[in-house]
Motif scaffolding. Structure first.
Motif, mmCIF file in Angstrom:
data_model
loop_
_atom_site.group_PDB
_atom_site.id
_atom_site.type_symbol
_atom_site.label_atom_id
_atom_site.label_comp_id
_atom_site.label_asym_id
_atom_site.label_seq_id
_atom_site.Cartn_x
_atom_site.Cartn_y
_atom_site.Cartn_z
ATOM 1 N N HIS A 135 0.790 -1.118 0.065
ATOM 2 C CA HIS A 135 -0.075 -0.071 0.119
ATOM 3 C C HIS A 135 0.615 1.355 -0.096
ATOM 4 O O HIS A 135 0.292 2.351 -0.208
ATOM 5 N N ASP A 136 2.308 1.111 0.282
ATOM 6 C CA ASP A 136 2.990 2.211 0.125
ATOM 7 C C ASP A 136 3.762 2.290 -1.312
ATOM 8 O O ASP A 136 4.440 3.141 -1.505
ATOM 9 N N TRP A 137 3.410 1.520 -2.098
ATOM 10 C CA TRP A 137 3.998 1.552 -3.660
ATOM 11 C C TRP A 137 3.331 2.783 -4.462
ATOM 12 O O TRP A 137 2.283 3.144 -4.071
ATOM 13 N N ASP A 138 4.283 3.346 -5.066
ATOM 14 C CA ASP A 138 3.746 4.386 -5.921
ATOM 15 C C ASP A 138 2.897 3.879 -6.853
ATOM 16 O O ASP A 138 3.056 2.602 -7.495
ATOM 17 N N GLU A 139 1.662 4.246 -7.362
ATOM 18 C CA GLU A 139 0.787 3.962 -8.363
ATOM 19 C C GLU A 139 1.425 3.536 -9.638
ATOM 20 O O GLU A 139 1.148 2.581 -10.459
ATOM 21 N N LYS A 140 2.523 4.296 -10.081
ATOM 22 C CA LYS A 140 3.067 4.240 -11.276
ATOM 23 C C LYS A 140 4.108 2.864 -11.243
ATOM 24 O O LYS A 140 4.006 2.190 -12.172
ATOM 25 N N TRP A 141 4.474 2.420 -10.225
ATOM 26 C CA TRP A 141 5.152 1.210 -9.873
ATOM 27 C C TRP A 141 4.193 0.225 -10.189
ATOM 28 O O TRP A 141 4.599 -0.972 -10.854
ATOM 29 N N ILE A 142 3.109 0.060 -9.585
ATOM 30 C CA ILE A 142 2.006 -0.741 -9.703
ATOM 31 C C ILE A 142 1.696 -1.209 -11.096
ATOM 32 O O ILE A 142 1.584 -2.109 -11.515
ATOM 33 N N ASP A 143 1.504 0.144 -11.721
ATOM 34 C CA ASP A 143 0.896 -0.140 -13.195
ATOM 35 C C ASP A 143 1.900 -0.747 -13.999
ATOM 36 O O ASP A 143 1.621 -1.510 -14.840
ATOM 37 N N VAL A 144 3.193 -0.293 -13.855
ATOM 38 C CA VAL A 144 4.125 -0.919 -14.775
ATOM 39 C C VAL A 144 4.430 -2.574 -14.313
ATOM 40 O O VAL A 144 4.665 -3.233 -15.337
ATOM 41 N N TYR A 145 4.400 -2.827 -13.143
ATOM 42 C CA TYR A 145 4.342 -4.010 -12.555
ATOM 43 C C TYR A 145 3.320 -5.102 -13.321
ATOM 44 O O TYR A 145 3.551 -6.098 -13.966
ATOM 45 N N LEU A 146 2.183 -4.459 -13.113
ATOM 46 C CA LEU A 146 1.020 -5.292 -13.864
ATOM 47 C C LEU A 146 1.081 -5.497 -15.315
ATOM 48 O O LEU A 146 0.788 -6.457 -15.707
ATOM 49 N N ASP A 147 1.290 -4.230 -16.013
ATOM 50 C CA ASP A 147 1.491 -4.419 -17.370
ATOM 51 C C ASP A 147 2.496 -5.173 -17.816
ATOM 52 O O ASP A 147 2.436 -6.204 -18.866
ATOM 53 N N ILE A 148 3.745 -5.353 -17.179
ATOM 54 C CA ILE A 148 4.883 -6.234 -17.422
ATOM 55 C C ILE A 148 4.608 -7.613 -17.329
ATOM 56 O O ILE A 148 4.761 -8.429 -18.104
ATOM 57 N N SER A 149 3.917 -7.906 -16.184
ATOM 58 C CA SER A 149 3.491 -9.194 -15.874
ATOM 59 C C SER A 149 2.598 -9.940 -16.742
ATOM 60 O O SER A 149 2.999 -11.107 -17.063
ATOM 61 N N VAL A 150 1.485 -9.224 -17.234
ATOM 62 C CA VAL A 150 1.001 -9.783 -18.061
ATOM 63 C C VAL A 150 1.478 -10.241 -19.574
ATOM 64 O O VAL A 150 1.182 -11.032 -20.370
ATOM 65 N N LYS A 151 2.586 -9.221 -19.944
ATOM 66 C CA LYS A 151 3.247 -9.303 -21.058
ATOM 67 C C LYS A 151 4.086 -10.660 -20.929
ATOM 68 O O LYS A 151 4.316 -11.369 -21.815
ATOM 69 N N LEU A 152 4.652 -10.823 -19.862
ATOM 70 C CA LEU A 152 5.704 -12.060 -19.521
ATOM 71 C C LEU A 152 4.620 -13.429 -19.747
ATOM 72 O O LEU A 152 5.124 -14.463 -20.066
ATOM 73 N N LEU A 153 3.656 -13.409 -19.088
ATOM 74 C CA LEU A 153 2.825 -14.503 -19.094
ATOM 75 C C LEU A 153 2.293 -14.785 -20.576
ATOM 76 O O LEU A 153 2.106 -16.197 -21.046
ATOM 77 N N ASP A 154 2.116 -13.697 -21.321
ATOM 78 C CA ASP A 154 1.873 -14.093 -22.981
ATOM 79 C C ASP A 154 3.095 -14.768 -23.577
ATOM 80 O O ASP A 154 3.124 -15.534 -24.241
ATOM 81 N N ILE A 155 4.085 -14.099 -22.968
ATOM 82 C CA ILE A 155 5.417 -14.940 -23.531
ATOM 83 C C ILE A 155 5.613 -16.140 -23.250
ATOM 84 O O ILE A 155 6.079 -17.057 -24.148
ATOM 85 N N CYS A 156 5.325 -16.608 -22.171
ATOM 86 C CA CYS A 156 5.616 -17.942 -21.578
ATOM 87 C C CYS A 156 4.696 -18.862 -22.068
ATOM 88 O O CYS A 156 4.857 -20.046 -22.714
ATOM 89 N N ILE A 157 3.403 -18.380 -22.417
ATOM 90 C CA ILE A 157 2.258 -19.233 -23.103
ATOM 91 C C ILE A 157 2.920 -19.549 -24.755
ATOM 92 O O ILE A 157 2.945 -20.327 -25.016
ATOM 93 N N ALA A 158 3.468 -18.196 -25.330
ATOM 94 C CA ALA A 158 4.109 -18.726 -26.656
ATOM 95 C C ALA A 158 5.228 -19.447 -26.734
ATOM 96 O O ALA A 158 5.291 -20.587 -27.519
ATOM 97 N N PHE A 159 6.205 -19.574 -25.628
ATOM 98 C CA PHE A 159 7.174 -20.474 -25.541
ATOM 99 C C PHE A 159 6.685 -21.716 -25.296
ATOM 100 O O PHE A 159 7.261 -22.729 -26.017
ATOM 101 N N SER A 160 5.686 -21.755 -24.659
ATOM 102 C CA SER A 160 5.279 -23.409 -24.267
ATOM 103 C C SER A 160 4.753 -23.858 -25.332
ATOM 104 O O SER A 160 4.727 -25.195 -25.594
ATOM 105 N N SER A 161 4.023 -22.887 -26.089
ATOM 106 C CA SER A 161 3.198 -23.555 -27.306
ATOM 107 C C SER A 161 4.108 -24.023 -28.462
ATOM 108 O O SER A 161 4.082 -25.215 -29.015
ATOM 109 N N GLU A 162 5.180 -23.428 -28.385
ATOM 110 C CA GLU A 162 6.359 -24.021 -29.481
ATOM 111 C C GLU A 162 7.048 -25.039 -28.938
ATOM 112 O O GLU A 162 7.503 -26.085 -29.724
#
Length: 352
Positions: free
Chosen positions: A90-117
């Motif tokens: 709850h002390d995190w800056d909102e920008k940090w949280i936005d960045v983290y959530l955005d990056i995490s979903v992109k990493l999940l997408d990449i993992c799914i792509a790698f797993s499919s290959e």
């Protein structure tokens, strides 16, 4: 994402992320410096372990498995760091949280792509097994079936995986995310952002190498320019230069596969194919039994390597997913966090 011809272009299109490290008004205590140095030393040690002793190790499935293991360790280190800093969500800056959530979903997408290959490559293993089974016989009818299986394998391996093709744009977004959010009057926040930056660089580099290997194209390689203010920067540049240079040399020579073990199988198939078609007589050359044996061993090494790498990619997926879920859970239960920080991220879906 960086193209070879773009090597001299400014890496950070959104400003200088290093301003936050030397921002006025905030000093690191000896305790915070010790925590940060320990985190960066661990990162540097992992990068050193990935420096290949020879070119043959590059795009070897064992090397790729080690690379994915190092990502899991680094991302787990960030979780540990947050605990050590005693920096509640709850002390995190909102920008940090936005960045983290955005990056995490992109990493999940990449993992799914790698797993499919990896799953697609393992499906090709079944065709090779079929061919090897038919080659146990000297019957011409069985040879015809073996040829059909090898034809199917070559067609299967040569096909394009659309999920891997999408990795380029995702990697481009991740490169842009390396521009760090500003941190105001928070020494702990600065330590966290600096540590996260190192892990993000490692992540983008390794994912770009995987994307290049799976797509057979250098367009997915990222050439990251890391400033010397980071203790691990020289080690990273050495690793990146060695790996990216070798990948570009390989692909420029027209080699079919990015993975070493896959190339060995392909070489055996090319040698075997004209023999079982009757185009080449084995008299005076290696016996058919020997060539079939080589293909069998190469097929088994490929299958085992793919299985191990698949487990590590799945582990990385779980590391990212559990970290994301924990953050979202903490945010939903925190009374001091404005709901707007979810801004489209709460309901983000991983692309299948």
């Amino acid at each position: 994402m960086s193209r070879p011809q773009d090597a001299n272009r400014s890496f950070f299109p959104f400003g200088n992320p290093f301003r936050m490290i030397s921002a006025k008004g905030t000093k690191f205590s000896p305790q915070l410096l010790a925590v940060l140095h320990a985190c960066e030393a661990a990162l540097e040690e992992r990068l050193k372990k990935l420096i290949p002793k020879s070119k043959d190790e590059i795009l070897n499935l064992s090397w790729m498995t080690l690379a994915m293991q190092s990502l899991c360790e680094s991302h787990n280190d960030i979780k540990t760091l947050i605990t050590e800093l005693e920096l509640p969500v709850h002390d995190w800056d909102e920008k940090w949280i936005d960045v983290y959530l955005d990056i995490s979903v992109k990493l999940l997408d990449i993992c799914i792509a790698f797993s499919s290959e990896l799953s697609r490559l393992n499906q090709g293993h079944l065709l090779l097994q079929c061919a090897l089974h038919n080659l146990d016989s000297s019957s011409s009818e069985q040879f015809v079936r073996a040829c059909s299986s090898l034809d199917g394998w070559k067609k299967h391996i040569g096909s394009i995986n659309p999920r891997v093709e999408k990795c380029g744009s995702i990697l481009g977004d991740l490169v842009g995310s390396l521009d760090l959010p500003k941190v105001k009057k928070s020494a702990k926040g600065k330590v966290l952002m600096q540590a996260i930056y190192g892990v993000k660089v490692q992540t983008v580099f390794i994912c770009s190498v995987f994307a290049a290997a799976f797509s057979g194209s250098t367009k997915n390689l990222s050439d990251l320019d890391v400033a010397d203010i980071y203790s691990w920067a020289p080690t990273f540049r050495n690793l990146q230069d060695l790996v990216n240079k070798e990948i570009r040399v390989r692909f420029s020579s027209g080699r079919l596969a990015g993975l070493n073990e896959l190339e060995v199988v392909d070489s055996s198939v090319k040698e075997l194919y004209p023999i079982i078609q009757g185009v080449v007589d084995t008299t005076g050359t290696e016996s058919l039994v020997k060539i079939v044996g080589e293909l069998g061993r190469a097929t088994e090494r490929l299958s085992q390597g793919l299985d191990l790498l698949t487990k590590e990619v799945d582990s990385f997926f779980q590391v990212v997913l559990t970290g994301r879920d924990a953050l979202l859970s903490n945010l939903r239960s925190g009374a001091t966090v404005d709901d707007r920080i979810f801004g489209g991220n709460r309901d983000a879906q991983v692309v299948n």
